[in-house]
Design a protein around this motif. Structure first.
Motif, PDB file in Angstrom:
ATOM      1  N   SER A 237       0.837  -1.203   0.000  1.00 48.95           N
ATOM      2  CA  SER A 237       0.000   0.000   0.000  1.00 48.95           C
ATOM      3  C   SER A 237       0.872   1.254   0.000  1.00 48.95           C
ATOM      4  CB  SER A 237      -0.921   0.002   1.220  1.00 48.95           C
ATOM      5  OG  SER A 237      -1.744  -1.147   1.242  1.00 48.95           O
ATOM      6  N   TYR A 238       1.932   1.192   0.763  1.00 52.30           N
ATOM      7  CA  TYR A 238       2.899   2.303   0.797  1.00 52.30           C
ATOM      8  C   TYR A 238       3.456   2.564  -0.600  1.00 52.30           C
ATOM      9  CZ  TYR A 238       7.679   4.139   1.338  1.00 52.30           C
ATOM     10  OH  TYR A 238       8.853   4.843   1.187  1.00 52.30           O
ATOM     11  N   GLN A 239       3.732   1.506  -1.349  1.00 46.69           N
ATOM     12  CA  GLN A 239       4.230   1.661  -2.711  1.00 46.69           C
ATOM     13  C   GLN A 239       3.226   2.391  -3.602  1.00 46.69           C
ATOM     14  OE1 GLN A 239       5.223  -2.614  -3.379  1.00 46.69           O
ATOM     15  NE2 GLN A 239       7.213  -1.849  -4.036  1.00 46.69           N
ATOM     16  N   LEU A 240       1.942   2.131  -3.394  1.00 46.37           N
ATOM     17  CA  LEU A 240       0.911   2.784  -4.198  1.00 46.37           C
ATOM     18  C   LEU A 240       0.959   4.300  -4.013  1.00 46.37           C
ATOM     19  CD1 LEU A 240      -2.198   0.448  -3.677  1.00 46.37           C
ATOM     20  CD2 LEU A 240      -0.499   0.390  -5.504  1.00 46.37           C
ATOM     21  N   PHE A 241       1.078   4.755  -2.761  1.00 50.89           N
ATOM     22  CA  PHE A 241       1.115   6.194  -2.489  1.00 50.89           C
ATOM     23  C   PHE A 241       2.388   6.832  -3.041  1.00 50.89           C
ATOM     24  CE2 PHE A 241      -1.894   4.897   0.876  1.00 50.89           C
ATOM     25  CZ  PHE A 241      -2.919   5.812   0.612  1.00 50.89           C
ATOM     26  N   VAL A 242       3.514   6.171  -2.835  1.00 49.20           N
ATOM     27  CA  VAL A 242       4.787   6.705  -3.327  1.00 49.20           C
ATOM     28  C   VAL A 242       4.769   6.800  -4.853  1.00 49.20           C
ATOM     29  CG1 VAL A 242       7.262   6.276  -3.535  1.00 49.20           C
ATOM     30  CG2 VAL A 242       6.114   5.896  -1.354  1.00 49.20           C
ATOM     31  N   GLY A 243       4.330   5.724  -5.502  1.00 55.85           N
ATOM     32  CA  GLY A 243       4.269   5.731  -6.960  1.00 55.85           C
ATOM     33  C   GLY A 243       3.338   6.793  -7.490  1.00 55.85           C
ATOM     34  N   LEU A 244       2.208   6.988  -6.829  1.00 56.11           N
ATOM     35  CA  LEU A 244       1.234   7.988  -7.271  1.00 56.11           C
ATOM     36  C   LEU A 244       1.808   9.397  -7.171  1.00 56.11           C
ATOM     37  CD1 LEU A 244      -1.647   8.249  -8.309  1.00 56.11           C
ATOM     38  CD2 LEU A 244      -2.437   8.382  -5.947  1.00 56.11           C
ATOM     39  N   ILE A 245       2.509   9.687  -6.082  1.00 54.07           N
ATOM     40  CA  ILE A 245       3.113  11.012  -5.908  1.00 54.07           C
ATOM     41  C   ILE A 245       4.210  11.243  -6.950  1.00 54.07           C
ATOM     42  CG2 ILE A 245       4.508  12.446  -4.369  1.00 54.07           C
ATOM     43  CD1 ILE A 245       3.012  11.180  -2.029  1.00 54.07           C
ATOM     44  N   LEU A 246       5.023  10.228  -7.205  1.00 57.03           N
ATOM     45  CA  LEU A 246       6.078  10.375  -8.211  1.00 57.03           C
ATOM     46  C   LEU A 246       5.490  10.625  -9.595  1.00 57.03           C
ATOM     47  CD1 LEU A 246       8.615   7.578  -7.141  1.00 57.03           C
ATOM     48  CD2 LEU A 246       8.767  10.037  -6.724  1.00 57.03           C
ATOM     49  N   VAL A 247       4.396   9.963  -9.882  1.00 49.92           N
ATOM     50  CA  VAL A 247       3.765  10.125 -11.204  1.00 49.92           C
ATOM     51  C   VAL A 247       3.240  11.551 -11.387  1.00 49.92           C
ATOM     52  CG1 VAL A 247       1.735   9.491 -12.569  1.00 49.92           C
ATOM     53  CG2 VAL A 247       3.194   7.711 -11.619  1.00 49.92           C
ATOM     54  N   VAL A 248       2.582  12.102 -10.367  1.00 51.79           N
ATOM     55  CA  VAL A 248       2.035  13.456 -10.510  1.00 51.79           C
ATOM     56  C   VAL A 248       3.109  14.525 -10.361  1.00 51.79           C
ATOM     57  CG1 VAL A 248      -0.246  12.739  -9.724  1.00 51.79           C
ATOM     58  CG2 VAL A 248       1.406  13.627  -8.056  1.00 51.79           C
ATOM     59  N   SER A 249       4.361  14.123 -10.158  1.00 53.01           N
ATOM     60  CA  SER A 249       5.469  15.074 -10.090  1.00 53.01           C
ATOM     61  C   SER A 249       6.200  15.195 -11.422  1.00 53.01           C
ATOM     62  CB  SER A 249       6.472  14.644  -9.006  1.00 53.01           C
ATOM     63  OG  SER A 249       5.864  14.579  -7.743  1.00 53.01           O
ATOM     64  N   VAL A 250       5.713  14.479 -12.423  1.00 58.49           N
ATOM     65  CA  VAL A 250       6.353  14.505 -13.745  1.00 58.49           C
ATOM     66  C   VAL A 250       5.888  15.729 -14.523  1.00 58.49           C
ATOM     67  CG1 VAL A 250       6.495  13.308 -15.961  1.00 58.49           C
ATOM     68  CG2 VAL A 250       6.651  12.020 -13.834  1.00 58.49           C
ATOM     69  N   LYS A 251       6.776  16.302 -15.301  1.00 61.13           N
ATOM     70  CA  LYS A 251       6.426  17.503 -16.068  1.00 61.13           C
ATOM     71  C   LYS A 251       5.920  17.145 -17.457  1.00 61.13           C
ATOM     72  CE  LYS A 251       8.116  21.898 -17.831  1.00 61.13           C
ATOM     73  NZ  LYS A 251       9.225  22.853 -17.924  1.00 61.13           N
ATOM     74  N   SER A 252       6.763  16.565 -18.288  1.00 60.55           N
ATOM     75  CA  SER A 252       6.390  16.238 -19.665  1.00 60.55           C
ATOM     76  C   SER A 252       6.156  14.741 -19.769  1.00 60.55           C
ATOM     77  CB  SER A 252       7.500  16.670 -20.636  1.00 60.55           C
ATOM     78  OG  SER A 252       7.187  16.267 -21.953  1.00 60.55           O
ATOM     79  N   TYR A 253       4.911  14.329 -19.659  1.00 62.38           N
ATOM     80  CA  TYR A 253       4.606  12.905 -19.618  1.00 62.38           C
ATOM     81  C   TYR A 253       5.038  12.148 -20.867  1.00 62.38           C
ATOM     82  CZ  TYR A 253       2.071  13.546 -15.289  1.00 62.38           C
ATOM     83  OH  TYR A 253       1.756  13.822 -13.982  1.00 62.38           O
ATOM     84  N   PRO A 254       4.722  12.620 -22.058  1.00 57.48           N
ATOM     85  CA  PRO A 254       5.129  11.854 -23.252  1.00 57.48           C
ATOM     86  C   PRO A 254       6.619  11.620 -23.329  1.00 57.48           C
ATOM     87  CG  PRO A 254       3.509  13.504 -23.819  1.00 57.48           C
ATOM     88  CD  PRO A 254       3.919  13.796 -22.419  1.00 57.48           C
TER      89      PRO A 254
END
Length: 448
Positions: A121-138
């Motif tokens: 579950s901890y991995q889910l939160f960490v991964g989610l935060i890292l994903v929304v910290s990305v600037k240029s997704y493509p």
């Protein structure tokens, strides 16, 4: 849809988040990518009994824990410095995934494997935060996938030419598949210690679709070469679900882009002629059959028995389930030591009960609704229709993977991170969709 920028619309910047805004942060992104990939690698094979036995926590598990603690620190840094665009979690599939992660954490209270549930579950939160910290997704997605697939190719080639130097987790193609992913009766599939063929297949499929939907005349040399490389890798994995999803997604892209449609028609005609040739159809069916018998194919590679076992577990705990990722504590198939339901909906139902199932269904349907909403835009704006078509095509692999594998209901890995990044990228587009009736054509350049 034209490939060049429309002069009628003014140029404007369009970005989100912070990671990869300059060269230094690009280096950080590559470093984090390598850490993530190493944490998901399989450097040894263990019997399923060891997963909850006295040797459950070995060197590799400790390494994974350390890596994710580091990533957790990075995630906290992104939040405190406001590099994480938390507004992306305000609605849509990311909001429902966040709710799913919360329920997964709460399930540790009654989970049959509480320690594992807390960590996953901890991995889910960490991964989610890292994903929304990305600037240029493509650009980040292409870089992320490129690194991952390149490492897989390097490991496969080293093993193929016998240059492993005695390292047990670097083996030849046949040994690598048998040891990490399959059985001796199946044919060889492209795989390595850092990539399961099913995961490689679905990620390459969604990337090929993404490139096909955005490639321009100027990009054919660079992105065209990457597209062919990834498509070839997809075929070598012999992943039937990933290959079918790639074809369906490309057809949707072809119809949406129009310019790409004639090319698809030519390929279809050539493929039809090839299939009409003698013995070609039998060879192709034999290749994608992976040496399996008719009975195995009819049972979806043994999945029907797994589904039956999952339904039995659901009947015993239909409300709350057994706890997130509790499948590691109960085998679905004794013969193959299967520890997950091979279906995102069943997996979420077994782990989190009816609440988990509803959250998973709502998450995927919200993404589909947004794609269709932009595609059937009453304002008849071609930019929104462009994004709606691309989003719909990209959702094909996500939905098919959710039907044949654990999808977003499983532990966080490369495919799951990739799916979340797709949701995040289109969340930014959706926010603009709600605000602007006449968007600038330059918005499409974010996917160039």
């Amino acid at each position: 849809m034209r490939d060049h920028q429309d002069s009628r619309y003014p140029s404007q910047s369009y970005s989100c988040g912070s990671i990869t805004s300059n060269l230094t942060e690009q280096c950080w992104f590559i470093g984090l990518t390598l850490l993530l990939l190493s944490s998901s690698a399989t450097f040894r094979y263990r019997d399923v009994d060891d997963l909850w036995g006295g040797s459950a926590i070995d060197g590799q598990v400790l390494y994974q824990i350390c890596i994710w603690l580091i990533l957790g620190v990075v995630a906290i840094y992104c939040v405190l410095t406001k590099k994480a665009n938390l507004s992306l979690l305000s609605s849509g599939p990311l909001l429902w995934f966040y709710c799913y992660a919360v329920c997964a954490t709460v399930s540790a209270i009654y989970s049959i494997g509480p320690a594992l549930t807390v960590f996953r579950s901890y991995q889910l939160f960490v991964g989610l935060i890292l994903v929304v910290s990305v600037k240029s997704y493509p650009r980040c997605l292409l870089l992320f996938v490129g690194i991952w697939i390149a490492i897989n190719w390097i490991l496969v080639l080293i093993g193929f030419f016998g240059l492993d130097g005695g390292v047990s987790w670097i083996r030849g193609p046949d040994d690598a598949f048998i040891s990490y992913t399959g059985t001796e009766i199946e044919a060889w599939r492209f795989a390595s210690a850092i990539g399961h063929p099913a995961n490689i297949s679905i990620v390459t499929a969604i990337t090929v679709i993404g490139i096909a939907g955005t490639i321009s005349r100027q990009d054919w040399r660079s992105k065209g070469a990457m597209m062919v490389w990834l498509a070839m890798t997809n075929v070598l994995t012999v992943g039937r679900v990933g290959f079918a999803a790639m074809i369906i997604g490309l057809v949707i892209v072809a119809i949406g882009r129009r310019v790409f449609f004639p090319i698809t028609c030519v390929i279809f005609i050539i493929s039809l002629l090839v299939f009409m040739s003698s013995n070609v159809d039998e060879k192709l069916l034999g290749y994608f059959g992976r040496g399996q018998s008719t009975e195995e194919l009819e049972s979806f590679s043994g999945r029907t028995g797994i589904y039956e076992r999952a339904l039995e577990l659901i009947e015993k705990a239909p409300i709350y389930g057994y706890g997130y990722r509790s499948g590691r504590m109960q085998v679905y198939n004794e013969a193959s030591s299967t520890i997950h339901a091979h279906n995102a909906f069943l997996e979420s139902y077994v782990g989190l009960g009816i609440i988990g199932l509803l959250l998973m269904v709502t998450m995927l349907l919200s993404a589909l609704w947004r794609a269709l909403r932009m595609l059937i835009d009453h304002r008849c704006n071609r930019v929104w229709r462009y994004f709606g078509t691309q989003y719909l095509a990209l959702l094909v692999p996500i939905f098919t993977f959710s039907m044949s594998e654990t999808g977003l209901a499983g532990e966080l890995g490369v495919p799951q991170l990739y799916f979340l990044a797709v949701f995040a990228s289109y969340q930014t587009i959706w926010q603009s969709f709600l605000k602007s009736a006449d968007p600038p054509f330059s918005m499409i350049s974010v996917w160039k």
